[in-house]
Design an enzyme around this catalytic site. Sequence first.
Site, PDB file in Angstrom:
ATOM      1  N   GLN A  99       0.805  -1.221   0.000  1.00  0.00           N
ATOM      2  CA  GLN A  99       0.000   0.000   0.000  1.00  0.00           C
ATOM      3  C   GLN A  99       0.839   1.273   0.000  1.00  0.00           C
ATOM      4  O   GLN A  99       0.367   2.320  -0.424  1.00  0.00           O
ATOM      5  CB  GLN A  99      -0.966  -0.035   1.192  1.00  0.00           C
ATOM      6  CG  GLN A  99      -2.013  -1.140   1.032  1.00  0.00           C
ATOM      7  CD  GLN A  99      -2.970  -1.227   2.208  1.00  0.00           C
ATOM      8  OE1 GLN A  99      -2.685  -1.862   3.207  1.00  0.00           O
ATOM      9  NE2 GLN A  99      -4.124  -0.584   2.099  1.00  0.00           N
ATOM     10  N   HIS A 151       0.857  -9.282   4.186  1.00  0.00           N
ATOM     11  CA  HIS A 151      -0.291  -8.375   4.098  1.00  0.00           C
ATOM     12  C   HIS A 151      -0.707  -8.310   2.623  1.00  0.00           C
ATOM     13  O   HIS A 151      -0.520  -7.306   1.936  1.00  0.00           O
ATOM     14  CB  HIS A 151       0.068  -6.991   4.664  1.00  0.00           C
ATOM     15  CG  HIS A 151      -1.111  -6.137   5.014  1.00  0.00           C
ATOM     16  ND1 HIS A 151      -1.267  -5.529   6.247  1.00  0.00           N
ATOM     17  CD2 HIS A 151      -2.202  -5.773   4.305  1.00  0.00           C
ATOM     18  CE1 HIS A 151      -2.397  -4.832   6.268  1.00  0.00           C
ATOM     19  NE2 HIS A 151      -2.983  -4.957   5.088  1.00  0.00           N
ATOM     20  N   ASN A 167      -2.012 -10.755   7.958  1.00  0.00           N
ATOM     21  CA  ASN A 167      -3.045  -9.769   8.146  1.00  0.00           C
ATOM     22  C   ASN A 167      -4.344 -10.255   7.502  1.00  0.00           C
ATOM     23  O   ASN A 167      -4.360 -10.606   6.313  1.00  0.00           O
ATOM     24  CB  ASN A 167      -2.670  -8.429   7.496  1.00  0.00           C
ATOM     25  CG  ASN A 167      -3.737  -7.380   7.734  1.00  0.00           C
ATOM     26  OD1 ASN A 167      -3.924  -6.910   8.849  1.00  0.00           O
ATOM     27  ND2 ASN A 167      -4.489  -7.034   6.689  1.00  0.00           N
ATOM     28  N   GLU A 168      -5.408 -10.316   8.280  1.00  0.00           N
ATOM     29  CA  GLU A 168      -6.762 -10.552   7.770  1.00  0.00           C
ATOM     30  C   GLU A 168      -6.862 -11.662   6.730  1.00  0.00           C
ATOM     31  O   GLU A 168      -7.275 -11.430   5.590  1.00  0.00           O
ATOM     32  CB  GLU A 168      -7.326  -9.258   7.172  1.00  0.00           C
ATOM     33  CG  GLU A 168      -7.405  -8.132   8.161  1.00  0.00           C
ATOM     34  CD  GLU A 168      -8.085  -6.888   7.589  1.00  0.00           C
ATOM     35  OE1 GLU A 168      -8.349  -6.841   6.371  1.00  0.00           O
ATOM     36  OE2 GLU A 168      -8.369  -5.975   8.374  1.00  0.00           O
ATOM     37  N   TYR A 217     -12.946  -1.860  13.015  1.00  0.00           N
ATOM     38  CA  TYR A 217     -13.382  -0.643  12.339  1.00  0.00           C
ATOM     39  C   TYR A 217     -14.849  -0.311  12.570  1.00  0.00           C
ATOM     40  O   TYR A 217     -15.210   0.830  12.813  1.00  0.00           O
ATOM     41  CB  TYR A 217     -13.166  -0.769  10.831  1.00  0.00           C
ATOM     42  CG  TYR A 217     -11.727  -0.708  10.380  1.00  0.00           C
ATOM     43  CD1 TYR A 217     -11.153   0.507  10.020  1.00  0.00           C
ATOM     44  CD2 TYR A 217     -10.947  -1.857  10.302  1.00  0.00           C
ATOM     45  CE1 TYR A 217      -9.839   0.580   9.590  1.00  0.00           C
ATOM     46  CE2 TYR A 217      -9.622  -1.795   9.866  1.00  0.00           C
ATOM     47  CZ  TYR A 217      -9.069  -0.577   9.515  1.00  0.00           C
ATOM     48  OH  TYR A 217      -7.771  -0.515   9.095  1.00  0.00           O
ATOM     49  N   GLU A 231      -5.333  -2.473  13.988  1.00  0.00           N
ATOM     50  CA  GLU A 231      -5.753  -1.419  13.060  1.00  0.00           C
ATOM     51  C   GLU A 231      -7.056  -0.816  13.548  1.00  0.00           C
ATOM     52  O   GLU A 231      -7.964  -1.545  13.968  1.00  0.00           O
ATOM     53  CB  GLU A 231      -6.045  -1.959  11.640  1.00  0.00           C
ATOM     54  CG  GLU A 231      -4.840  -2.347  10.853  1.00  0.00           C
ATOM     55  CD  GLU A 231      -5.207  -2.891   9.476  1.00  0.00           C
ATOM     56  OE1 GLU A 231      -6.294  -2.561   8.944  1.00  0.00           O
ATOM     57  OE2 GLU A 231      -4.398  -3.655   8.945  1.00  0.00           O
TER      58      GLU A 231
HETATM   59  C1  GBH Z   1      -7.931  -3.393   6.440  1.00  0.00           C
HETATM   60  O1  GBH Z   1      -8.871  -3.985   5.693  1.00  0.00           O
HETATM   61  C2  GBH Z   1      -6.658  -3.762   5.784  1.00  0.00           C
HETATM   62  O2  GBH Z   1      -5.835  -4.530   6.636  1.00  0.00           O
HETATM   63  C3  GBH Z   1      -5.928  -2.595   5.241  1.00  0.00           C
HETATM   64  O3  GBH Z   1      -4.980  -3.040   4.321  1.00  0.00           O
HETATM   65  C4  GBH Z   1      -6.900  -1.606   4.667  1.00  0.00           C
HETATM   66  O4  GBH Z   1      -6.242  -0.564   4.019  1.00  0.00           O
HETATM   67  C5  GBH Z   1      -7.720  -1.058   5.799  1.00  0.00           C
HETATM   68  O5  GBH Z   1      -8.281  -2.063   6.567  1.00  0.00           O
HETATM   69  C6  GBH Z   1      -8.820  -0.112   5.362  1.00  0.00           C
HETATM   70  O6  GBH Z   1      -9.774  -0.748   4.584  1.00  0.00           O
HETATM   71  O7  GBH Z   1     -17.906  -7.313   3.499  1.00  0.00           O
HETATM   72  O8  GBH Z   1     -19.180  -6.294   5.230  1.00  0.00           O
HETATM   73  O9  GBH Z   1     -17.361  -7.760   5.802  1.00  0.00           O
HETATM   74  C7  GBH Z   1     -10.130  -3.906   6.127  1.00  0.00           C
HETATM   75  C8  GBH Z   1     -10.810  -4.327   4.882  1.00  0.00           C
HETATM   76  C9  GBH Z   1     -12.977  -3.872   5.244  1.00  0.00           C
HETATM   77  C10 GBH Z   1     -12.247  -5.787   4.028  1.00  0.00           C
HETATM   78  C11 GBH Z   1     -14.309  -4.447   5.338  1.00  0.00           C
HETATM   79  C12 GBH Z   1     -13.555  -6.362   4.134  1.00  0.00           C
HETATM   80  C13 GBH Z   1     -15.690  -5.863   4.017  1.00  0.00           C
HETATM   81  C14 GBH Z   1     -16.823  -5.446   4.870  1.00  0.00           C
HETATM   82  N1  GBH Z   1     -12.032  -4.900   5.139  1.00  0.00           N
HETATM   83  N2  GBH Z   1     -14.483  -5.267   4.191  1.00  0.00           N
HETATM   84  S1  GBH Z   1     -17.885  -6.772   4.864  1.00  0.00           S
END
Ligand code: GBH
Length: 445
Positions: free
Chosen positions: A26, A115, A160-161, A291, A362
């Site tokens: 990123q 990541h 990560n995730e 988040y 995060e």
């Molecule tokens: C993180 O992703 C990442 O680690 C990071 O790289 C990214 O830049 C940051 O957050 C901001 O987005 O389909 O309803 O479950 C979080 C990314 C956000 C991916 C929510 C899945 C789907 C919502 N996630 N998303 S849902």
Amino acid sequence: MRGAQARHLSAATPPFEWGVATSAYQIEGGNDRGGRGPSIWDSWGPSPVNSYELWRADVQAMRELGVKNYRFSISWPRMFPMGAGAPNAEGVRFYSTFIDALLEAGITPWITLYHFDLPQALQDAYGGWASARIVPDYAAYAEAAFRQFGGRVKRWLTFNEPKNFCFLGYATAVMAPFLKDAGGADAWHCTLHVLQAHAEAVARFRRIVPGGKISMALDSMWALPRSSSAVDTEAAQRYLDFKLGIYADPLWFGAWPASVEQRIAALPPLPPALAARLNASQPDFFAINAYSSLYIYDQANATGGYGEGRVDFSESYHGGANNATLGALADSDWLYVHPDGMRRLLAYVSKRYSPAEVVVSENGVDDPGEAALGLPDALRDDFRTEFFRGYVQAAEDAVAQDAVPLRYYFVWSLLDNFEWQMRMTKRFGIVCVKTMPDVIACHLK
Ligand code: GBH
């Protein structure tokens, strides 16, 4: 620097340490520099952020913010251009120099090994995370990183995730490698291979980095049942099982969540040897990317398998009228401002998994409409300031009232960066990066 934000962060005196986070793909740019090999994201678009050259400015920004922890990731294809084989000395040197600069600035480095940026060569050779052949290649990469940097870096995250790169990458074609598989078998195999690769890496870590701490950064929205009915309450729990439990339960309990086992025909069994290995070496802390929240209701007639985004036999009101009651919508369409959801998620993971430490690996937000703003409007950060006011308070409440052992809180992100499939249209940085016409940190202007 976004002034209001910086003041708010440094004024707070919470019972945890601050950090800021980024990831290699990123922010680095420099895809064809320093002997790096291609990753599965390169063809989607290079990141115009240029930390590969401007990393000293990143360290300086962190000094100015006063943060003591930096979570960044290593680019696997910068370390191993072909994914395996001999390491790229120039790539090793880049991270080594950077780590020294952080330590000199009094900033503790936290490394994420993976990541999302798989070497393209491994996708081409055997299908990447869908294949068990990834496990020894990842283990060799992890071992090299531990040997090179483990003397100086004591905090690590293996992944990560994984839910996002497994399911969005190998089932719904939202993220690289952009593969579609309505049956979902590849995504579930990816999940198993991630757990195996993690176990292999942790076994090496214990030998190579004694005293170090390692975990995996997981993520989930907080799930609110749409009604207080038993079926909606159970559906919300299933959501957490499917989004978080598919990794956290094997890591902490050595087993798949029962609700998943019952519903997913394509779920590979967790090999007993792997379960035993995970049990014998649990993560040293619980790392959670937190988040937002969403409403969940029971979907009585779901038929099974991974299809139409309904991996969990429940369906959300994602982006719908109900979610709007959570709080303001950020720039990303999934991110409603809902601090209480983070507090509940933190309380949930500390109760269910009893970790010695919890780390918010995060948390952050993108400002509605910001990508279209010019300077200086983009530097007015009222929305982001309000966001952090609420979430920091929620974190403090989680510590004080829910006894959550929260020790570190990483803001996503230090810099505006390449937001994956959204490219540069979403900006999560607490430091603005101006990308047109030149890539330059705004505050350096
Ligand atoms: C993180 O992703 C990442 O680690 C990071 O790289 C990214 O830049 C940051 O957050 C901001 O987005 O389909 O309803 O479950 C979080 C990314 C956000 C991916 C929510 C899945 C789907 C919502 N996630 N998303 S849902």
